[in-house]
Design an enzyme around this catalytic site. Structure first.
Site, PDB file in Angstrom:
ATOM      1  N   HIS A  27       0.965  -1.289   0.108  1.00 25.97           N
ATOM      2  CA  HIS A  27      -0.046  -0.016  -0.006  1.00 25.97           C
ATOM      3  C   HIS A  27       1.013   1.176  -0.130  1.00 25.97           C
ATOM      4  O   HIS A  27       1.358   1.755   1.017  1.00 25.97           O
ATOM      5  CB  HIS A  27      -0.742   0.086   1.320  1.00 25.97           C
ATOM      6  CG  HIS A  27      -1.888  -1.174   1.192  1.00 25.97           C
ATOM      7  ND1 HIS A  27      -1.427  -2.521   1.451  1.00 25.97           N
ATOM      8  CD2 HIS A  27      -3.182  -1.176   1.040  1.00 25.97           C
ATOM      9  CE1 HIS A  27      -2.362  -3.183   1.496  1.00 25.97           C
ATOM     10  NE2 HIS A  27      -3.426  -2.615   1.121  1.00 25.97           N
ATOM     11  N   GLU A 408     -19.349  -4.561  23.657  1.00 24.04           N
ATOM     12  CA  GLU A 408     -18.972  -5.842  23.534  1.00 24.04           C
ATOM     13  C   GLU A 408     -17.540  -6.076  22.908  1.00 24.04           C
ATOM     14  O   GLU A 408     -16.407  -6.477  23.266  1.00 24.04           O
ATOM     15  CB  GLU A 408     -19.563  -6.829  23.065  1.00 24.04           C
ATOM     16  CG  GLU A 408     -20.701  -7.378  24.258  1.00 24.04           C
ATOM     17  CD  GLU A 408     -21.999  -6.767  24.090  1.00 24.04           C
ATOM     18  OE1 GLU A 408     -21.906  -5.677  23.392  1.00 24.04           O
ATOM     19  OE2 GLU A 408     -22.987  -6.989  24.694  1.00 24.04           O
TER      20      GLU A 408
END
Ligand SMILES: Cc1ncc(C[n+]2csc(CCOP(=O)(O)OP(=O)(O)O)c2C)c(N)n1
Ligand SMILES: [Mg+2]
Length: 654
Positions: A27, A408
């Site tokens: 990248h 969570e």
């Protein structure tokens, strides 16, 4: 930018782009755009040392935008870590030290395996919590033995992830002032401009979450970046995000466009990049001046600080002997875990939900082990699991109970961060069905073999009235098929205690422990000494062995009763308690053969969950391959066929 800064930054840019082009993978966009950010961080701030890269008080740097891995590898190379130019040239190649995304314990200096966007940011919040807790526990007015920052480089994609919002919100609430996020704000992502998907102001959003916000308008100006980091370090009450305006692919012909994000440049592009940056050093060469600059400003500075710290530690050991002893035990992960027989013992025939037992064990172990820290996702009253010493926060940084709120995913990533920091054992808890919400963080722990502890209650459809959205079915299968994850599903209090002790003692894998909502009987047949084998014979028939029930959890009792009935009729069926498929699979062939003899093919696996994980051990499975339904517990077993009668009949049908 001074000329040497410019030279270093352009080295990172061109070398990075050329490595990516030479292996035709990687990248370039972030490397060209964010090089000045990380050059400034490494050479002016980051306290690390290649001679002791696990130095306990080092600054932690997390490359949340893991697709920029080559930038990190080049920086570590310049900073004296054992990554050679050859290693850099083998970027992303088979067996190389420089894999596609950073991998913890694979490449020296990499602090976390990153790549799944958002995960690094959230995990860094856990690192910062660990630092602040240990700081409160051990620092003295004259000796700040624990005093380091947690830095993150993130991009637009990280900030779009839900886990990032959850973690940022909690970090702001907790006032984690040593957390400094460097945001590579280039307005571009893989598919195009960020404005195609986002409208909100990052500034307003983070300020609303109790963060400091600092803007750097020119991401090529190392001095401006440096000033911003200095300002961030002054914060005493809030984490800081520094939005640094950069240009993706800076210097490339297609800079500022999403096409430079993940596409290696061709030869003309590289030539133009070199021309634009006025860069003449030969490919894969680094000027001595650049090495010298990093030697002075990263290696020597880091070594000096590490030496000073060791002196501080020495002073501390003399002046604060007891604290030093504990500090050493924590630092070297040498805290004693009580043995099973030191835990409160349960009488055979007593009845208790295993979630209650789980909570009591966490309380008990926390009272003996000062390094346990964690909490639940707003479900303490249900999971029964909480940390000790009150609620962790600005008012009580020594609290070991973290109120994660209903977050969570961030909870799990943060717990990974607490464990990853070193010194602490992080745990978290929630309803088993909502483990779906945090699975990506368990996956990162699993890849890293990080011993984070995930405790869940309400393990099956026996949840009852709450209905199918709250009744787990496929989650057991999900964790059992994850490499490196040890899932325990204990049958009673004895197995639960043994599983908990085992999990805290080991340092090799993430552990998932699931507990019942409903009461279960403490059985004479369960054997805590055998829990570490993953499976053992819980009931051996008097009659000649002809079949086997393989089961676990609350179904063990049902199977034992069915086997006893069969035994009374002259049919010899063994019951195997398979509390952990993961551990059983690790046993040698002779143990496996002893428990599941290959000539005994009449086998029925019994579990109130998806049948899939059991076909490895039995060709017949009594499972639940549909979603549940809302009803009181007293109807559940009958409805799904989990009665002694049906388990008995199912065997007879084979
Ligand atoms: C959870 C997750 N989803 C998707 C990806 C694939 N991916 C990697 S980088 C990226 C674009 C992210 O954009 P940004 O953070 O702005 O990076 P930039 O293009 O500026 O380098 C995507 C979609 C990923 N790595 N992780
Ligand atoms: Mg971007």
């Amino acid at each position: 930018m001074s000329s040497i800064d410019k030279k270093c930054v352009n080295t990172l840019r061109v070398l990075g782009a050329e490595i990516i082009s030479s292996v035709n993978s990687g990248h370039p966009g972030i490397v060209l755009g964010a090089a000045p950010i990380l050059h400034t961080l490494f050479t002016r701030h980051l306290n690390i040392t290649p001679t002791d890269h696990e130095w306990f008080n080092r600054d932690r740097f997390i490359l949340s935008a893991g697709h920029g891995s080559i930038l990190l590898y080049m920086l570590l190379h310049l900073s004296g870590y054992k990554i050679s130019m050859d290693d850099l040239k083998h970027f992303r190649q088979k067996g190389s030290l420089t894999p596609g995304h950073p991998e913890w314990h694979h490449t020296p200096g990499v602090e976390l395996s990153t790549g799944p966007l958002g995960q690094g940011f959230a995990t860094a919040v856990g690192l910062a919590i660990a630092e602040s807790f240990l700081d409160a526990k051990f620092n003295k007015y004259d000796n700040n033995i624990l005093d380091h920052n947690t830095y993150v480089l993130c991009g637009d994609g990280d900030l779009q992830e839900g886990v990032c919002q959850e973690a940022a919100s909690l970090a702001g609430h907790l006032g984690l002032n040593k957390l400094i996020v460097l945001y590579d704000s280039n307005d571009v992502q893989l598919d195009g401009n960020v404005e195609l998907a986002n409208t909100e102001s990052v500034e307003a959003k983070f300020k609303a979450m109790n963060w400091n916000y600092i803007k750097v308008t020119d991401g090529n100006d190392c001095d401006e970046i440096d000033r911003a980091i200095n300002l961030a370090k002054e914060s005493t009450t809030k984490p800081t995000i520094i939005e640094i305006k950069t240009i993706i692919g800076y210097g490339a012909p297609n800079s500022g466009e999403s096409s430079i994000h993940g596409k290696p440049m061709n030869a003309e592009g590289i030539a133009e990049l070199r021309k634009n940056l006025n860069y003449t050093i030969a490919p894969f060469q680094i000027d001595d001046e650049v090495y010298a600059f990093y030697k002075k400003n990263v290696i020597d500075r880091g070594n000096t600080n590490c030496t000073l710290w060791n002196k501080m530690l020495n002073d501390y050991s003399k002046k604060y002997e007891d604290d030093f002893k504990l500090f050493s035990d924590i630092m070297y992960n040498d805290i004693n875990v009580p043995a099973y027989n030191e835990l409160p013992q349960y009488e055979v025939g007593s009845s208790e939900s295993t979630r209650k037992v789980m909570g009591k064990v966490v309380d008990f172990l926390s009272s003996k082990m000062p390094n346990i820290m964690g909490g639940s996702a707003d479900l303490t009253a249900s999971t029964m699991v909480k940390g000790a010493d009150g609620i962790y926060g600005e008012a009580n940084p020594l609290g070991r109970n973290i109120k994660f709120g209903v977050r969570e995913h961030a909870m799990a990533a943060i717990t990974n961060g607490i464990t990853l920091h070193g010194g602490l054992r992080g745990f978290c808890a929630g309803f088993f069905v909502f483990s779906d919400y945090l699975k990506p963080a368990v996956r990162v722990a699993a890849i890293m073999k990080l011993p984070t502890l995930f405790f869940f209650s309400h393990d099956t459809v026996c949840v009852g009235e709450d209905g199918p959205t709250h009744q787990p079915v496929e989650q057991l299968a999900m964790f059992r098929c994850m490499p490196n994850v040890n899932l325990f599903r204990p049958a009673d209090a004895k197995e639960m205690e043994a599983a908990m002790v085992y999990s805290f003692k080991q340092n090799e894998n993430p552990t998932v422990i699931v507990s019942t909502r409903q009461n279960v009987t403490t059985l004479a047949e369960t054997n805590p000494d055998k829990v570490s084998y993953g499976a053992y014979v819980a009931y051996e028939p008097k009659n000649k062995l002809e079949g086997i029930y393989v089961t676990c959890g609350s179904e063990l009792q049902l199977c034992i009763e069915a086997a006893k009935k069969l035994d009374s009729e002259g049919v010899g069926v063994r019951v195997v308690s398979m509390i952990s498929q993961f551990l059983f699979d690790k046993q040698d062939a002779s143990y496996k053969e002893k428990i599941l003899p290959s000539n005994i093919t009449k086998r029925l696996a019994v579990e109130m969950g998806a049948s899939m994980p059991w076909y490895k051990y039995a060709s017949n499975v009594l499972g639940i391959d549909e979603y549940g339904a809302s009803m009181p517990l007293k109807y559940i077993h009958e409805t799904y066929g989990f009665t002694v009668e049906n388990i008995y009949n199912k065997y007879k049908e084979i």
